[in-house]
Motif scaffolding. Structure first.
Motif, PDB file in Angstrom:
ATOM      1  N   ARG A  82      12.619  -0.659  -7.348  1.00 18.43           N
ATOM      2  CA  ARG A  82      12.125  -1.972  -6.945  1.00 18.43           C
ATOM      3  C   ARG A  82      11.808  -2.034  -5.451  1.00 18.43           C
ATOM      4  O   ARG A  82      10.787  -2.571  -5.037  1.00 18.43           O
ATOM      5  CB  ARG A  82      13.130  -3.050  -7.326  1.00 18.43           C
ATOM      6  CG  ARG A  82      12.529  -4.433  -7.306  1.00 18.43           C
ATOM      7  CD  ARG A  82      13.382  -5.434  -8.031  1.00 18.43           C
ATOM      8  NE  ARG A  82      13.398  -5.092  -9.441  1.00 18.43           N
ATOM      9  CZ  ARG A  82      14.431  -5.324 -10.249  1.00 18.43           C
ATOM     10  NH1 ARG A  82      15.514  -5.913  -9.793  1.00 18.43           N
ATOM     11  NH2 ARG A  82      14.378  -4.974 -11.523  1.00 18.43           N
ATOM     12  N   ARG A  83      12.657  -1.474  -4.632  1.00 20.95           N
ATOM     13  CA  ARG A  83      12.423  -1.509  -3.186  1.00 20.95           C
ATOM     14  C   ARG A  83      11.155  -0.730  -2.815  1.00 20.95           C
ATOM     15  O   ARG A  83      10.374  -1.160  -1.965  1.00 20.95           O
ATOM     16  CB  ARG A  83      13.639  -0.945  -2.440  1.00 20.95           C
ATOM     17  CG  ARG A  83      13.514  -1.007  -0.960  1.00 20.95           C
ATOM     18  CD  ARG A  83      13.603  -2.435  -0.489  1.00 20.95           C
ATOM     19  NE  ARG A  83      13.316  -2.478   0.931  1.00 20.95           N
ATOM     20  CZ  ARG A  83      12.842  -3.520   1.550  1.00 20.95           C
ATOM     21  NH1 ARG A  83      12.641  -4.628   0.896  1.00 20.95           N
ATOM     22  NH2 ARG A  83      12.593  -3.488   2.820  1.00 20.95           N
ATOM     23  N   ASP A  84      10.935   0.415  -3.483  1.00 22.63           N
ATOM     24  CA  ASP A  84       9.729   1.203  -3.228  1.00 22.63           C
ATOM     25  C   ASP A  84       8.472   0.414  -3.548  1.00 22.63           C
ATOM     26  O   ASP A  84       7.532   0.380  -2.752  1.00 22.63           O
ATOM     27  CB  ASP A  84       9.732   2.497  -4.050  1.00 22.63           C
ATOM     28  CG  ASP A  84      10.743   3.506  -3.566  1.00 22.63           C
ATOM     29  OD1 ASP A  84      11.131   3.443  -2.380  1.00 22.63           O
ATOM     30  OD2 ASP A  84      11.138   4.365  -4.373  1.00 22.63           O
ATOM     31  N   ILE A  85       8.434  -0.230  -4.708  1.00 21.41           N
ATOM     32  CA  ILE A  85       7.222  -0.954  -5.091  1.00 21.41           C
ATOM     33  C   ILE A  85       7.016  -2.179  -4.204  1.00 21.41           C
ATOM     34  O   ILE A  85       5.881  -2.517  -3.870  1.00 21.41           O
ATOM     35  CB  ILE A  85       7.213  -1.314  -6.600  1.00 21.41           C
ATOM     36  CG1 ILE A  85       5.778  -1.652  -7.052  1.00 21.41           C
ATOM     37  CG2 ILE A  85       8.147  -2.446  -6.923  1.00 21.41           C
ATOM     38  CD1 ILE A  85       4.787  -0.545  -6.947  1.00 21.41           C
ATOM     39  N   GLU A  86       8.088  -2.820  -3.778  1.00 24.78           N
ATOM     40  CA  GLU A  86       7.949  -3.962  -2.871  1.00 24.78           C
ATOM     41  C   GLU A  86       7.399  -3.516  -1.521  1.00 24.78           C
ATOM     42  O   GLU A  86       6.572  -4.206  -0.926  1.00 24.78           O
ATOM     43  CB  GLU A  86       9.287  -4.680  -2.713  1.00 24.78           C
ATOM     44  CG  GLU A  86       9.692  -5.448  -3.959  1.00 24.78           C
ATOM     45  CD  GLU A  86      11.095  -6.026  -3.896  1.00 24.78           C
ATOM     46  OE1 GLU A  86      11.862  -5.683  -2.956  1.00 24.78           O
ATOM     47  OE2 GLU A  86      11.431  -6.817  -4.793  1.00 24.78           O
ATOM     48  N   ASP A  87       7.844  -2.352  -1.039  1.00 25.07           N
ATOM     49  CA  ASP A  87       7.308  -1.818   0.217  1.00 25.07           C
ATOM     50  C   ASP A  87       5.827  -1.462   0.078  1.00 25.07           C
ATOM     51  O   ASP A  87       5.037  -1.710   0.981  1.00 25.07           O
ATOM     52  CB  ASP A  87       8.091  -0.579   0.653  1.00 25.07           C
ATOM     53  CG  ASP A  87       9.489  -0.907   1.147  1.00 25.07           C
ATOM     54  OD1 ASP A  87       9.777  -2.089   1.435  1.00 25.07           O
ATOM     55  OD2 ASP A  87      10.311   0.031   1.243  1.00 25.07           O
ATOM     56  N   ILE A  88       5.454  -0.887  -1.051  1.00 27.06           N
ATOM     57  CA  ILE A  88       4.053  -0.517  -1.280  1.00 27.06           C
ATOM     58  C   ILE A  88       3.178  -1.763  -1.318  1.00 27.06           C
ATOM     59  O   ILE A  88       2.128  -1.816  -0.672  1.00 27.06           O
ATOM     60  CB  ILE A  88       3.916   0.309  -2.582  1.00 27.06           C
ATOM     61  CG1 ILE A  88       4.608   1.662  -2.432  1.00 27.06           C
ATOM     62  CG2 ILE A  88       2.452   0.498  -2.945  1.00 27.06           C
ATOM     63  CD1 ILE A  88       4.786   2.419  -3.735  1.00 27.06           C
ATOM     64  N   VAL A  89       3.595  -2.789  -2.060  1.00 26.94           N
ATOM     65  CA  VAL A  89       2.817  -4.036  -2.144  1.00 26.94           C
ATOM     66  C   VAL A  89       2.691  -4.678  -0.762  1.00 26.94           C
ATOM     67  O   VAL A  89       1.612  -5.130  -0.379  1.00 26.94           O
ATOM     68  CB  VAL A  89       3.452  -5.017  -3.159  1.00 26.94           C
ATOM     69  CG1 VAL A  89       2.813  -6.394  -3.066  1.00 26.94           C
ATOM     70  CG2 VAL A  89       3.332  -4.471  -4.575  1.00 26.94           C
ATOM     71  N   THR A  90       3.762  -4.694  -0.010  1.00 28.11           N
ATOM     72  CA  THR A  90       3.735  -5.264   1.335  1.00 28.11           C
ATOM     73  C   THR A  90       2.757  -4.517   2.226  1.00 28.11           C
ATOM     74  O   THR A  90       1.959  -5.128   2.943  1.00 28.11           O
ATOM     75  CB  THR A  90       5.148  -5.242   1.958  1.00 28.11           C
ATOM     76  OG1 THR A  90       6.009  -6.031   1.142  1.00 28.11           O
ATOM     77  CG2 THR A  90       5.137  -5.780   3.376  1.00 28.11           C
ATOM     78  N   TYR A  91       2.799  -3.212   2.166  1.00 22.58           N
ATOM     79  CA  TYR A  91       1.903  -2.408   2.997  1.00 22.58           C
ATOM     80  C   TYR A  91       0.442  -2.629   2.615  1.00 22.58           C
ATOM     81  O   TYR A  91      -0.419  -2.750   3.483  1.00 22.58           O
ATOM     82  CB  TYR A  91       2.279  -0.931   2.872  1.00 22.58           C
ATOM     83  CG  TYR A  91       1.710  -0.074   3.970  1.00 22.58           C
ATOM     84  CD1 TYR A  91       2.293  -0.061   5.231  1.00 22.58           C
ATOM     85  CD2 TYR A  91       0.583   0.702   3.754  1.00 22.58           C
ATOM     86  CE1 TYR A  91       1.768   0.713   6.248  1.00 22.58           C
ATOM     87  CE2 TYR A  91       0.050   1.481   4.767  1.00 22.58           C
ATOM     88  CZ  TYR A  91       0.652   1.489   6.009  1.00 22.58           C
ATOM     89  OH  TYR A  91       0.120   2.247   7.010  1.00 22.58           O
ATOM     90  N   VAL A  92       0.159  -2.687   1.320  1.00 16.21           N
ATOM     91  CA  VAL A  92      -1.214  -2.917   0.861  1.00 16.21           C
ATOM     92  C   VAL A  92      -1.713  -4.283   1.344  1.00 16.21           C
ATOM     93  O   VAL A  92      -2.825  -4.395   1.862  1.00 16.21           O
ATOM     94  CB  VAL A  92      -1.309  -2.808  -0.678  1.00 16.21           C
ATOM     95  CG1 VAL A  92      -2.641  -3.320  -1.189  1.00 16.21           C
ATOM     96  CG2 VAL A  92      -1.093  -1.372  -1.126  1.00 16.21           C
ATOM     97  N   ALA A  93      -0.905  -5.319   1.198  1.00 19.35           N
ATOM     98  CA  ALA A  93      -1.325  -6.671   1.574  1.00 19.35           C
ATOM     99  C   ALA A  93      -1.430  -6.852   3.086  1.00 19.35           C
ATOM    100  O   ALA A  93      -2.383  -7.463   3.564  1.00 19.35           O
ATOM    101  CB  ALA A  93      -0.366  -7.694   0.986  1.00 19.35           C
ATOM    102  N   GLU A  94      -0.472  -6.336   3.834  1.00 16.12           N
ATOM    103  CA  GLU A  94      -0.450  -6.584   5.272  1.00 16.12           C
ATOM    104  C   GLU A  94      -1.313  -5.609   6.070  1.00 16.12           C
ATOM    105  O   GLU A  94      -1.942  -5.996   7.042  1.00 16.12           O
ATOM    106  CB  GLU A  94       0.988  -6.560   5.786  1.00 16.12           C
ATOM    107  CG  GLU A  94       1.792  -7.744   5.282  1.00 16.12           C
ATOM    108  CD  GLU A  94       3.211  -7.767   5.794  1.00 16.12           C
ATOM    109  OE1 GLU A  94       3.594  -6.896   6.610  1.00 16.12           O
ATOM    110  OE2 GLU A  94       3.963  -8.659   5.354  1.00 16.12           O
TER     111      GLU A  94
END
Length: 184
Positions: A82-94
């Motif tokens: 879960r932490r990995d996918i949240e970091d990936i989504v954050t990086y893509v959006a920001e």
């Protein structure tokens, strides 16, 4: 990218963005990617809600056995991923960079299913909620309902840049005596 659907959607997204970092949400026309709509989804960039689905294609909903509107994207993943996918989504959006990830999931009969996840940002507009789009494509057919997603690999897709280092540009312009300031 291994899956042909991911390559096709990325090529369409890349053509729509032109010289920008990402296309505007209104520039993506569903009719142009009609064959891929079943695998495409849109997420709200809301960390507290687990990046809920705004809309999800019929094939994505069928893989998960339910309508996904307003359900948490990150909750699909096991706690250790879960932490990995949240970091990936954050990086893509920001950072407004595309990402591709290898995903494994467990099917109803206990076998491991392999999927490819493509996440693509939309251009941020003032006074509009941030969202991103993506595509979830399974490599196997007839999986039934799947659960317990795990991130197995990922990478960010950077735009090829022209290589002209800043120092070389400065040296090409500099002539004669140069003074460099120090920290004394």
């Amino acid at each position: 990218m291994k899956h042909p659907s991911s390559r096709e959607f990325f090529a369409y997204w890349d053509a729509k963005r032109g010289d920008a970092r990402a296309p505007d949400r209104s520039e993506i026309e569903p009719g142009a990617v009609r064959e891929l709509l079943g695998d495409i989804f849109v997420l709200s960039y809301d960390n507290d809600a687990g990046y809920p689905f705004r809309v999800a294609g019929t094939r994505v909903c069928a893989l998960l056995g339910r309508d996904l509107k307003d359900t948490s994207f990150s909750a699909l993943f096991t706690p250790d991923s879960r932490r990995d996918i949240e970091d990936i989504v954050t990086y893509v959006a920001e950072e407004m960079l595309a990402a591709i990830a290898g995903i494994t999931a467990t099917s109803e009969d206990g076998t491991t299913a392999h999927l490819e996840l493509l996440l693509l940002p939309f251009n941020n507009r003032a006074h509009a909620p941030i969202s991103l789009t993506g595509l979830l494509a399974p490599f196997e057919n007839d999986l039934g309902t799947i659960s317990d997603f795990k991130v197995t690999s990922w990478r960010y897709l950077h735009r090829p840049e022209k290589f002209v280092p800043r120092a070389l540009r400065k040296l090409a312009i500099a002539r004669g005596f140069m003074v460099y300031e120090g920290l004394r």
